[in-house]
Design a protein around this motif. Structure first.
Motif, PDB file in Angstrom:
ATOM      1  N   GLU A 264     -23.187 -19.184 -63.402  1.00  0.00           N
ATOM      2  CA  GLU A 264     -23.215 -20.173 -62.328  1.00  0.00           C
ATOM      3  C   GLU A 264     -21.871 -20.286 -61.595  1.00  0.00           C
ATOM      4  OE1 GLU A 264     -22.605 -22.461 -66.228  1.00  0.00           O
ATOM      5  OE2 GLU A 264     -23.727 -20.749 -65.480  1.00  0.00           O
ATOM      6  N   HIS A 265     -20.786 -19.858 -62.231  1.00  0.00           N
ATOM      7  CA  HIS A 265     -19.477 -19.844 -61.594  1.00  0.00           C
ATOM      8  C   HIS A 265     -19.146 -18.407 -61.198  1.00  0.00           C
ATOM      9  CE1 HIS A 265     -18.804 -23.949 -63.111  1.00  0.00           C
ATOM     10  NE2 HIS A 265     -19.280 -23.502 -64.266  1.00  0.00           N
ATOM     11  N   GLN A 266     -19.117 -18.124 -59.897  1.00  0.00           N
ATOM     12  CA  GLN A 266     -18.805 -16.780 -59.419  1.00  0.00           C
ATOM     13  C   GLN A 266     -17.826 -16.869 -58.256  1.00  0.00           C
ATOM     14  OE1 GLN A 266     -21.968 -13.987 -58.754  1.00  0.00           O
ATOM     15  NE2 GLN A 266     -23.327 -14.915 -60.286  1.00  0.00           N
ATOM     16  N   HIS A 267     -16.975 -15.858 -58.156  1.00  0.00           N
ATOM     17  CA  HIS A 267     -15.972 -15.890 -57.091  1.00  0.00           C
ATOM     18  C   HIS A 267     -15.477 -14.481 -56.806  1.00  0.00           C
ATOM     19  CE1 HIS A 267     -12.277 -17.085 -54.923  1.00  0.00           C
ATOM     20  NE2 HIS A 267     -12.967 -18.176 -54.649  1.00  0.00           N
ATOM     21  N   HIS A 268     -15.200 -14.191 -55.535  1.00  0.00           N
ATOM     22  CA  HIS A 268     -14.580 -12.925 -55.179  1.00  0.00           C
ATOM     23  C   HIS A 268     -13.132 -12.924 -55.658  1.00  0.00           C
ATOM     24  CE1 HIS A 268     -17.763 -11.071 -52.829  1.00  0.00           C
ATOM     25  NE2 HIS A 268     -18.004 -12.256 -52.287  1.00  0.00           N
ATOM     26  N   GLY A 269     -12.671 -11.767 -56.061  1.00  0.00           N
ATOM     27  CA  GLY A 269     -11.311 -11.680 -56.574  1.00  0.00           C
ATOM     28  C   GLY A 269     -11.265 -11.858 -58.072  1.00  0.00           C
ATOM     29  N   ARG A 270     -10.084 -12.146 -58.592  1.00  0.00           N
ATOM     30  CA  ARG A 270      -9.854 -12.137 -60.031  1.00  0.00           C
ATOM     31  C   ARG A 270      -9.656 -13.521 -60.643  1.00  0.00           C
ATOM     32  NH1 ARG A 270      -6.266  -8.512 -61.619  1.00  0.00           N
ATOM     33  NH2 ARG A 270      -6.421  -7.214 -59.743  1.00  0.00           N
ATOM     34  N   GLU A 271      -9.923 -14.592 -59.873  1.00  0.00           N
ATOM     35  CA  GLU A 271      -9.630 -15.932 -60.372  1.00  0.00           C
ATOM     36  C   GLU A 271     -10.814 -16.857 -60.144  1.00  0.00           C
ATOM     37  OE1 GLU A 271      -5.928 -19.120 -59.886  1.00  0.00           O
ATOM     38  OE2 GLU A 271      -5.782 -17.070 -59.124  1.00  0.00           O
ATOM     39  N   ILE A 272     -11.041 -17.743 -61.125  1.00  0.00           N
ATOM     40  CA  ILE A 272     -12.157 -18.681 -61.018  1.00  0.00           C
ATOM     41  C   ILE A 272     -11.819 -19.934 -61.816  1.00  0.00           C
ATOM     42  CG2 ILE A 272     -13.436 -17.878 -63.055  1.00  0.00           C
ATOM     43  CD1 ILE A 272     -15.980 -18.064 -61.350  1.00  0.00           C
ATOM     44  N   ALA A 273     -12.336 -21.094 -61.380  1.00  0.00           N
ATOM     45  CA  ALA A 273     -12.055 -22.366 -62.044  1.00  0.00           C
ATOM     46  C   ALA A 273     -13.311 -22.879 -62.726  1.00  0.00           C
ATOM     47  CB  ALA A 273     -11.545 -23.391 -61.036  1.00  0.00           C
TER      48      ALA A 273
END
Length: 406
Positions: A264-273
């Motif tokens: 459910e948590h997805q993000h472009h790049g190498r970082e996510i909160a």
């Protein structure tokens, strides 16, 4: 030299012969390493009765050892990377302290003496080879392998064609760790492997013809099967093999570029909160991290897809233990657990380009998801360093606590 106890000779290309040491009977530790022109060893070496550690490694021209070794205090015998070694010496029956034998990368060695069967304390035997594609590997004569009460047996890249040997693995009933990696002749696991009731660690990496994995011992805890390119089926591991999913880090590496929707948590790049739900943090069992990275290695082969998907499960036990090693107490994390801070996940690597990452917080009720993950296991690593990071192959996962606006 009657008082001499230690000899360490390394990178001495001028050394062609190891001399008579009968005048130095008190030697306890002897190392001959990377002596590229060493061709012979004096037979007196076999009579050092106080020797506890013997390492003759990376001596590529050495073909023969003393015909007999009588070393009642010897505990470790390391003959690794002696590529031309053709004989293993006869062993006197009084060598009961011998517990570890390494014959790694000795391709010309084809048999072991039957006397090893009387070594009641022999626990580790390594007969592996470093390159399964090399043409000079001799098939080991497994009929000569005596019955041993081993804990660890490494046969990596030894091309085991002897089905009789494979079908009689129950003779090694004490095995806790078995490595059959790099065996291009292995099509399926022998049924005898299920009789190894103490087996906890099994490695089948680079078994290029292995098509299925079935009949594992019920106590198995670590299963590695990386780069098994025709592997089609792994038996259901969710019921009998619960030890595989108890506080273990698991990873799956497959070609692909799409992160599954249950992250459910997805993000472009190498970082996510990640933000902990305030009413459910006590039920957290771990984190699942998904990373999509671009293949940009110089050794890339044409059959490898441009992107690779890595899915990793990190149990909450690892998280809390690392937190304690980092000098942090549970009270210090109350803002995170109460939802006033978030956990920042960063994929750190200097060798791969991360395109996208995803994360999922795993809860006790997510049993179905846990079962899906544990049916495909490719890697497990022990907790080794004291840094608050988790290393997996070419990248590490770094956690940081970040303030957020309420």
């Amino acid at each position: 030299m009657p008082y001499l106890k230690f000899i360490h000779l390394e990178r001495l290309d001028c050394l062609e012969s190891f001399p008579d040491v009968s005048g130095a009977p008190n030697i306890e530790r002897l190392i001959l390493k990377l002596c590229g022109n060493l061709v012979e060893v004096h037979e007196s070496l076999g009579s050092l009765r106080k020797l506890a550690y013997l390492r003759i490694s990376h001596c590529w021209k050495l073909e023969y050892l003393p015909p007999l070794i009588d070393m009642p205090l010897l505990e470790t015998l390391d003959l690794s990377h002696c590529c031309n070694l053709k004989n293993f010496p006869k062993v006197c029956s009084g060598m009961e302290k011998l517990s570890n034998i390494n014959l790694h990368n000795c391709p010309q060695l084809q048999k072991l003496p039957e006397e090893l069967g009387s070594m009641v304390n022999l626990e580790e035997l390594r007969l592996s080879f470093w390159d399964h594609s090399a043409n000079q590997i001799s098939c080991f004569n497994f009929h000569t392998l005596p019955k041993l009460f081993l804990r660890k047996l490494d046969l990596s890249c030894r091309q085991i064609e002897d089905q009789k040997f494979l079908n009689n693995l129950h003779a090694f009933s004490s095995l806790e760790e078995l490595c059959l990696s790099g065996n291009s002749k292995l099509l399926h696991l022998p049924s005898s492997i299920s009789h190894l009731s103490r087996l906890k660690h099994l490695e089948l990496n680079e078994c290029q013809q292995l098509r299925n994995i079935q009949g594992l011992p019920s106590g198995i805890q670590i299963l590695k099967a990386t780069d098994c390119r025709v592997l089609e089926e792994i038996e259901d591991l969710t019921e009998e093999y619960k030890q595989l999913a108890v506080d273990r880090r698991l990873s799956i590496w497959i070609p692909g570029s799409k992160i599954p929707s249950w992250f459910e948590h997805q993000h472009h790049g190498r970082e996510i909160a990640l933000k902990f739900p305030t009413n459910r943090h006590t039920n957290i069992t771990g984190f699942v991290v998904c990373v999509v990275f671009r293949n940009e290695w110089p050794f890339k082969q044409t059959e490898i897809e441009d992107s690779t998907l890595s899915i990793i499960y990190i149990p909450i036990g690892d998280f809390w233990r690392q937190m304690q090693l980092y000098g942090l107490k549970p009270d210090d994390w109350s803002p995170l657990l109460e939802g006033r801070c978030c956990l920042n996940l960063n994929v750190v690597s200097s060798s791969i380009r991360v395109e996208r990452c995803g994360a999922h917080i795993m809860y006790k009720e997510d049993t179905e998801s846990v079962q899906q993950i544990t049916t495909s296991i490719s890697d497990y690593r022990d907790l080794e360093d004291k840094h608050f990071v988790d290393w997996f192959f070419w990248y590490r996962i770094e956690f940081k606590v970040m303030n957020i606006d309420l």
